[in-house]
Design an enzyme around this catalytic site. Structure first.
Site, PDB file in Angstrom:
ATOM      1  N   HIS A 138      95.468 -23.491  97.756  1.00 26.26           N
ATOM      2  CA  HIS A 138      95.941 -22.911  96.486  1.00 26.26           C
ATOM      3  C   HIS A 138      96.980 -23.809  95.830  1.00 26.26           C
ATOM      4  O   HIS A 138      97.852 -23.338  95.118  1.00 26.26           O
ATOM      5  CB  HIS A 138      96.522 -21.515  96.708  1.00 26.26           C
ATOM      6  CG  HIS A 138      95.500 -20.492  97.093  1.00 26.26           C
ATOM      7  ND1 HIS A 138      94.956 -20.431  98.340  1.00 26.26           N
ATOM      8  CD2 HIS A 138      94.896 -19.505  96.382  1.00 26.26           C
ATOM      9  CE1 HIS A 138      94.076 -19.449  98.404  1.00 26.26           C
ATOM     10  NE2 HIS A 138      94.020 -18.867  97.226  1.00 26.26           N
ATOM     11  N   GLU A 149      81.324 -19.680  91.902  1.00 28.95           N
ATOM     12  CA  GLU A 149      81.775 -20.736  90.993  1.00 28.95           C
ATOM     13  C   GLU A 149      80.614 -21.547  90.423  1.00 28.95           C
ATOM     14  O   GLU A 149      80.638 -21.946  89.254  1.00 28.95           O
ATOM     15  CB  GLU A 149      82.778 -21.670  91.694  1.00 28.95           C
ATOM     16  CG  GLU A 149      84.179 -21.072  91.839  1.00 28.95           C
ATOM     17  CD  GLU A 149      84.311 -20.073  92.975  1.00 28.95           C
ATOM     18  OE1 GLU A 149      83.374 -19.978  93.793  1.00 28.95           O
ATOM     19  OE2 GLU A 149      85.342 -19.381  93.059  1.00 28.95           O
TER      20      GLU A 149
END
Lengths: 404, 319
Positions: B122, B55
């Site tokens: 999530h 990321e």
């Protein structure tokens, strides 16, 4: 690759190294007079790296300095006044006083990206520059530096790895100055050569004597041109020594005295002056002329910086966002038609060449696409590994081919 | 909503070859939620880039691309993973224009929010980390129309925009979209429902919960005005204050956790800008101050629902 320098290039290298050192000496005086409002970091003893590497770039190429790369900024066209006003937090500085030290850049003319204090983050950013340069057809190379300690960050790994899989034209110089603040390199990385990390990314690397500006330049030039030809990123480790503390406040008492003495005897500027004399590339008069030019330029810029105002307080609220102050338009050097349908359209499938099969893997020696080349001050150059293949021009793979 | 986002990406890439996508599994696979399905086929390997699981490198590379004038759209496979590139976003991206005048025209987008039993990693709503970061813009749409129009505005903006896509809404919100190009401006809230008795402010999935609560309240004779923030940074003060001056009461509803959520900021700005107009306390209905739990009964207790919103609104209406 035979890379030689003309006499005037030799003299230019001297000019930048000497300017780098003289400018920093001037800033130490300013620091002691309380005219530098923040920290002051020294690149004493590392000037050959900043200057020799950046000197290998073309004007269209990009660089992003670290805190000890003032020499690279000078080579790329910034003036002592830019660096002085930055440190003195003046309104005339490239950041108008919003940031200090070498935290400034120039997107339009000099192609310099401003660093941040967090180490490693520049590497993915410069990878993105290289990827965009290739996308736009600009044939540029992106260069940045990292310290021995900075190679311990995750951002370093993520950035080099992304550059490697994308074959980005990135030259990353590990400036191994033996000390990460107060921690010796062996506590950061257990290997002798930090360049060995390249092996894990499947990219070539060099180890160079960082206190020999000619070797640094030659290795950098070779790396820059290999990158430009599409071979992917290259790691260069330059061995050197940080001759002061982390910054002015740090007396570096943790460094063994004999270590300073060892490296002082190998001072890059002294060595280069002797080299120029021994090679009859200059005489006393030429040296005196360059030194006088540096003194004159520094004096002018010092006067400019000292007489510059501090920023008006109301500046603080300006510029958080771009509100129409910039027009953003890429410099296209290839037909845009290649990047829009129908020309851009592809079959979205992966081709996996060898299925990752164990029995199809190449023997490690034959698989060594990576080769480390050592370059030392006496001009000796030899591959570090006898079995390593010489920089074979790798064919740029099509983007959906997965190779090992 | 998902298709609206895909259309926005498709149309912007069609319009401007400077728009490129990068992220994990978004090319051949089309993204974990298929938001980018079909884009690689059309725009090719150079414009739809499958990256390593990195990321920090994804955002970093997007910054570098934007410095050369491209308009990269980086995807976080789930927005929870934006934590991995927090430094790159808050220190490199957000401060770039302020420090040295280098604009960063990039978008970071990804699926966010709970209600689908995604568990602690999530389901996050990490918007407030970034609302607290000057230099970023933060967008969190609740409708398909807005998602498309706001994403187009975000891509065309010269500043870094974080674009949150509530995954609960991806396939639940369905609207007919107008054909042709349109944008929705960043930084503008919208009044979704007019009312005189109190103002309910919300965004993203909770906007729909708030609208349902307003229907319930209407049957009881309480007319709630519902405001959809759409953009959290910059916050649309004017629309908020105008509504409070009309209804004299305000309830903030968000799916983000309570402490440090945007309700606190809205309470402060209402006190600063409309204190004399208030006939009651600024109230809030939020998720609990816990991680997002996995098991359905836990997550249902964690999230605000219509009953809780309606109950708080009734309390407020009594003032």
């Amino acid at each position: 690759m035979k890379i030689s320098l003309r006499r005037e290039q030799h003299l230019e290298l001297y000019y930048y190294m000497k300017l780098n050192r003289a400018l920093e000496e001037q800033m130490v005086r300013l620091f002691r007079q309380n005219k530098i409002v923040g920290g002051l970091y020294s690149s004493l003893g590392q000037e050959a790296i900043s200057v020799g590497t950046a000197y290998a770039l073309e004007p269209r190429d990009w660089l992003a300095p670290m805190i000890r790369n003032i020499g690279a900024l000078l080579v790329k066209g910034f003036k002592p006044r830019d660096i002085l006003t930055q440190h003195m937090a003046k309104y005339t500085s490239p950041t108008l006083g919003k940031d200090g030290t070498s935290h400034f850049g120039d997107l339009k003319v000099r192609h310099v990206v401003s660093p941040i204090s967090m180490l490693g983050d520049l590497i993915p950013v410069m990878t993105g520059i290289a990827m965009a340069g290739s996308y736009l057809g600009q044939k540029i190379v992106a260069m940045t530096w990292i310290g021995d300690g900075g190679t311990s960050t995750g951002a370093f790994h993520e950035g080099i790895n992304l550059a490697a899989v994308q074959k980005a034209a990135l030259v990353c110089i590990i400036e191994n100055n033996q000390w990460a603040y107060s921690t010796p390199v062996r506590r950061q990385v257990p290997t002798q050569d930090l360049a060995d990390r390249a092996k894990a990314y499947g990219i070539p690397s060099y180890v160079v004597d960082g206190n020999d500006v000619v070797s640094v330049y030659q290795v950098s030039k070779e790396a820059v041109e290999r990158c430009r030809s599409g071979q992917g990123p290259i790691l260069i480790e330059a061995k050197t020594m940080r001759m002061k503390g982390h910054a002015q406040h740090d007396a570096a008492e943790y460094v063994p005295k004999a270590m300073f003495e060892y490296w002082k005897a190998r001072d890059p500027l002294d060595r280069y002056e002797k080299h120029l004399t021994a090679s009859k590339l200059w005489d006393a008069q030429t040296k005196a002329e360059i030194d006088a030019r540096i003194e004159r330029e520094l004096q002018e810029d010092l006067e400019f910086a000292e007489s510059s105002p501090l920023p008006p307080p109301e500046l603080v609220e300006q510029g958080v966002y771009c509100e129409g102050c910039h027009t953003i338009e890429p410099d296209w050097r290839r037909p845009k038609e290649e990047l829009v349908p129908p020309k851009s359209s592809v079959a979205a499938v992966w081709e996996v060449e060898d299925f990752g099969a164990f029995e199809k893997r190449e023997e490690p020696a034959a698989a060594a696409k990576h080769s480390t080349v050592l370059a030392s001050g006496d001009g000796r150059r030899h591959p570090a590994q006898p079995s390593a293949r010489k920089g074979k021009a790798a064919k740029t793979p099509t983007r959906n081919k997965v190779r090992r | 909503m998902l298709e609206a986002i895909r259309q926005a990406l498709f149309e912007e890439m069609e319009r401007d070859p400077a728009v490129v996508l990068l992220g994990e599994d978004l090319g051949v696979y089309g993204g974990a939620f298929k938001v980018t399905a079909g884009l690689l086929e059309r725009f090719g390997w150079e414009r739809v880039i499958d990256t390593p699981i990195s990321e920090t490198a994804i955002v970093g590379a997007a910054v570098g691309m934007s410095y050369l004038g491209l308009r990269p759209v980086a995807e976080m496979q789930f927005i929870d993973f934006i934590a991995c590139c927090f430094n790159q976003l808050t220190n490199f991206v957000a401060k770039s224009h302020y420090r040295w005048g280098a604009p960063v025209p990039m978008v970071v987008r990804g699926p966010s929010g709970g209600g689908v039993h995604g568990g602690p990693f999530h389901s996050a709503n990490p918007e407030m980390y970034f609302v607290h970061t000057p230099g970023l813009k933060v967008v969190y749409p609740s409708t398909a129309y807005d998602a498309k129009g706001l994403l187009k505005s975000a891509i065309r903006d010269n500043n870094p925009v974080l674009f949150f896509e509530h995954k609960f809404l991806y396939r639940r919100v369905k609207e007919e979209l107008p054909s042709g190009d349109y944008t929705v401006p960043l930084g503008k809230a919208v009044v979704r429902r007019e009312g005189r008795d109190l103002t309910i402010v919300s965004y993203a999935a909770m906007m729909h919960t708030s609208m349902e609560a307003a229907e319930v309240l209407a049957k009881e004779g309480i007319e709630a005005e519902v405001i959809d923030l759409r953009t959290l940074l910059p916050l649309d003060r004017e629309t908020l204050l105008a509504s409070v001056k009309k209804t004299n009461k305000i309830l903030v509803v968000h799916e983000d956790t309570r402490t440090g959520g945007i309700a606190g900021e809205i309470a402060a700005l209402v006190c600063e800008g409309a204190f004399e107009d208030l006939d009651g306390p600024v109230l809030r209905v939020t998720s609990l101050d816990t991680p997002v739990p996995y098991s359905p009964p836990l997550e249902e207790r964690f999230l605000p629902d219509v009953q809780r919103v309606a109950a708080a609104a009734r309390d407020l209406a009594r003032y």
